[in-house]
Design an enzyme around this catalytic site. Structure first.
Site, mmCIF file in Angstrom:
data_model
loop_
_atom_site.group_PDB
_atom_site.id
_atom_site.type_symbol
_atom_site.label_atom_id
_atom_site.label_comp_id
_atom_site.label_asym_id
_atom_site.label_seq_id
_atom_site.Cartn_x
_atom_site.Cartn_y
_atom_site.Cartn_z
ATOM 1 N N ASP A 142 0.842 -1.188 0.000
ATOM 2 C CA ASP A 142 0.000 0.000 0.000
ATOM 3 C C ASP A 142 0.882 1.244 0.000
ATOM 4 O OD1 ASP A 142 -2.463 1.268 -0.067
ATOM 5 O OD2 ASP A 142 -2.588 1.420 2.117
ATOM 6 N N TYR A 144 1.170 5.701 -0.345
ATOM 7 C CA TYR A 144 0.709 6.853 0.444
ATOM 8 C C TYR A 144 0.965 8.068 -0.440
ATOM 9 C CZ TYR A 144 0.549 9.538 4.925
ATOM 10 O OH TYR A 144 0.250 10.388 5.969
ATOM 11 N N HIS A 149 -3.875 14.015 1.159
ATOM 12 C CA HIS A 149 -4.091 13.085 2.271
ATOM 13 C C HIS A 149 -2.907 13.108 3.240
ATOM 14 C CE1 HIS A 149 -5.196 9.499 4.516
ATOM 15 N NE2 HIS A 149 -4.049 8.946 4.200
ATOM 16 N N GLU A 215 -10.441 3.864 3.893
ATOM 17 C CA GLU A 215 -9.550 4.643 3.047
ATOM 18 C C GLU A 215 -9.968 4.388 1.616
ATOM 19 O OE1 GLU A 215 -5.381 4.113 4.125
ATOM 20 O OE2 GLU A 215 -5.643 5.617 5.708
ATOM 21 N N GLU A 217 -9.355 4.119 -1.966
ATOM 22 C CA GLU A 217 -8.162 3.919 -2.786
ATOM 23 C C GLU A 217 -8.539 3.199 -4.068
ATOM 24 O OE1 GLU A 217 -4.695 2.274 -0.897
ATOM 25 O OE2 GLU A 217 -5.190 3.096 1.084
ATOM 26 N N ASP A 249 -9.059 0.390 2.132
ATOM 27 C CA ASP A 249 -8.048 -0.014 3.114
ATOM 28 C C ASP A 249 -8.585 0.352 4.507
ATOM 29 O OD1 ASP A 249 -5.660 -0.684 4.371
ATOM 30 O OD2 ASP A 249 -4.766 1.280 4.002
ATOM 31 N N ARG A 253 -8.023 3.847 13.430
ATOM 32 C CA ARG A 253 -7.196 5.034 13.669
ATOM 33 C C ARG A 253 -6.594 5.077 15.072
ATOM 34 N NH1 ARG A 253 -6.004 6.048 8.673
ATOM 35 N NH2 ARG A 253 -7.838 6.555 7.422
ATOM 36 N N GLN A 256 -3.837 2.614 15.190
ATOM 37 C CA GLN A 256 -2.779 3.142 14.325
ATOM 38 C C GLN A 256 -1.961 4.229 15.023
ATOM 39 O OE1 GLN A 256 -4.323 4.722 10.638
ATOM 40 N NE2 GLN A 256 -2.343 5.404 9.885
ATOM 41 N N LYS A 269 -4.222 -2.026 10.185
ATOM 42 C CA LYS A 269 -4.542 -2.200 8.766
ATOM 43 C C LYS A 269 -4.667 -3.663 8.358
ATOM 44 C CE LYS A 269 -3.530 2.234 7.594
ATOM 45 N NZ LYS A 269 -4.306 3.131 6.731
ATOM 46 N N THR A 273 -8.876 -5.729 3.954
ATOM 47 C CA THR A 273 -8.815 -4.783 2.835
ATOM 48 C C THR A 273 -9.831 -5.305 1.820
ATOM 49 O OG1 THR A 273 -6.453 -4.476 3.200
ATOM 50 C CG2 THR A 273 -7.324 -3.749 1.067
ATOM 51 N N THR A 366 -4.722 6.470 0.156
ATOM 52 C CA THR A 366 -5.972 7.220 0.222
ATOM 53 C C THR A 366 -5.977 8.366 -0.779
ATOM 54 O OG1 THR A 366 -6.001 6.741 2.557
ATOM 55 C CG2 THR A 366 -7.536 8.413 1.803
ATOM 56 N N GLU A 380 -10.209 12.503 7.855
ATOM 57 C CA GLU A 380 -10.066 13.840 7.270
ATOM 58 C C GLU A 380 -11.424 14.544 7.150
ATOM 59 O OE1 GLU A 380 -7.839 11.547 4.164
ATOM 60 O OE2 GLU A 380 -7.106 13.564 3.732
HETATM 61 CA CA CA Z 1 -3.912 3.070 2.898
#
Ligand code: CA
Length: 433
Positions: A142, A144, A149, A215, A217, A249, A253, A256, A269, A273, A366, A380
């Protein structure tokens, strides 16, 4: 006709199909699309390869057995529970099969259209089919790669001044994800348990995630891998990509934020998925190629490519609480905002000599746009819960609640037709007690 004009004909906006539902201007599965997937149905629970067209699925194994589909393989690569053997035949074979299907399904081609017996066996109504993971996935990475983001998350988890770390603008940052927990759209997802660090306590507690998030994606699927020690050049990278899917994804949080220093996300994570079941080929996406954002500073030489390498793909996220009739669209954005391209991601992934294999899945990261209704995560959209979202049928959301169903959608808008991805859906089940 030459191979090139055959390929161009598959993208002709005026081409229509005798499968009439495919001709509806807003249908994701036009004859210009022809995405590949794996399905079974109530009459035959054997998994096999199919292509979506309008409200139908074309059973490729049936067409192959009838001698209507030529592939450079002795065995029937379509009578498989994944697309890997077909994909391993190489780009010329994928391209040829898509061209043959476009010709067979075109309105003026009578071969299958007027053969009621064969048509009855080869076409399965999508509503009667069960869709499965389209590929066996050896590895999942994955990235970023959305500047918006990364800036938003950095300013929340650190501070605005240090939001974007210096390495971000020099390389597509990524991490090795977990292939074993990639599931197909429609698979329920259980809220994870893990370590949570509450601000007023010295030590973490163990419990159910309280800040469960999506997320938004896309992912790309490797069609031609590289040998260990032999990097893929940025200019060649797109030829290694079979196609794209939508990817959610799922992210915990609170888990994380506690675990991510120093090695990045782990339990936050790895629990699931979700990907959409249909793989849209780069050949179908070609008319929607657009320029990527300006890259400043200029990337190092191994990350440079000439020309345009982004794609104009409209993306949406909807949330439907348990029992609600209507979903609320919570974000709208576009894949074209991504700072790093898929080609740069693959070049960077392999520059160390790391090999990739057929079926490997690469998440974009994301996808957030520039405005506060175009962000690809609740983190966000609600600014870490400080600005809850209003739902259509009442109530608000800061993060995902049990029973919520999240749906990603994506499509390219052509002149009178769409090349769409279908949807990528997951409902959240309560955590294990
Ligand atoms: Ca991700």
């Amino acid at each position: 006709m030459s191979a090139l004009s055959d390929l161009q004909a598959t993208r002709d906006p005026s081409r229509k199909s005798w499968v009439e539902s495919a001709n509806e201007p807003r249908h994701d599965f036009s004859i210009q699309n022809l995405p590949f997937g794996i399905f079974s149905d109530s009459h035959d629970d054997a998994r096999r390869a199919g292509v979506a067209i309008g409200d139908e699925i074309v059973d490729l194994s049936v067409l192959h057995a009838a001698g209507l589909l030529t592939v450079p393989a002795k065995a029937d690569v379509f009578a498989r529970d994944s697309l890997n053997d077909f994909i391993a035949l190489g780009r010329d074979a994928w391209r040829s099969v898509r061209i043959q299907l476009s010709n067979l399904l075109a309105r003026d081609t009578s071969t299958l259209r007027d053969n009621a017996a064969l048509r009855g066996k080869a076409l399965v109504r999508r509503a009667d089919a069960r869709l499965h993971l389209p590929v066996q996935i050896p590895g999942y990475t994955d990235f970023y790669s959305s500047k918006e983001h990364a800036t938003n998350v950095g300013s929340m988890f650190r501070d605005l001044k240090n939001a974007l770390l210096p390495n971000w603008s020099e390389m597509p940052i990524g991490y090795n994800g977990r292939a074993s927990s990639v599931v197909v759209s429609g698979t329920p997802v259980r809220r994870p348990n893990g370590q949570l660090k509450l601000p007023d306590q010295e030590r973490p507690v163990f419990g159910a995630c309280r800040k469960l998030d999506i997320e938004l994606e896309t992912g790309f699927v490797i069609g031609g891998g590289n040998a260990l020690g032999e990097p893929i050049a940025c200019a060649d990278a797109e030829a290694h990509i079979f196609g794209m899917v939508l990817l959610n994804d799922w992210s915990a949080r609170d888990i994380q934020q506690w675990e991510y220093v120093p090695l990045g996300p782990f339990n936050a994570k790895t629990f699931a998925t979700t990907i959409s079941p249909w793989i849209v080929t780069l050949d179908a996406l070609e008319p929607f190629r657009v320029a990527q954002p300006q890259q400043e500073p200029r990337p190092l030489a191994y990350l440079r490519h000439d020309g345009e390498h982004a794609f104009d793909i409209a993306l949406e996220v909807a949330l439907r609480p348990q029992g609600a009739k209507e979903a609320t669209t919570i974000a709208r954005t576009n894949f074209r905002h991504m700072y790093w391209t898929m080609a740069q991601q693959l070049a960077h992934h392999t520059v160390s000599g790391c090999n990739t294999r057929v079926g490997d899945l690469m998440g974009s990261g994301t996808i957030s746009g520039p405005t506060d209704d175009s962000y690809g995560s609740l983190l966000e959209l609600t600014w870490n819960g400080k600005k809850p979202l209003e739902l259509k049928e009442g109530g608000t959301r800061s993060f995902i609640e049990d029973g919520d169903e999240l749906t990603l959608a994506g499509w390219c808008q052509g002149d009178g037709y769409r090349v769409g991805f279908g949807s990528c859906v997951g409902e959240i089940l309560p955590a294990r007690g």
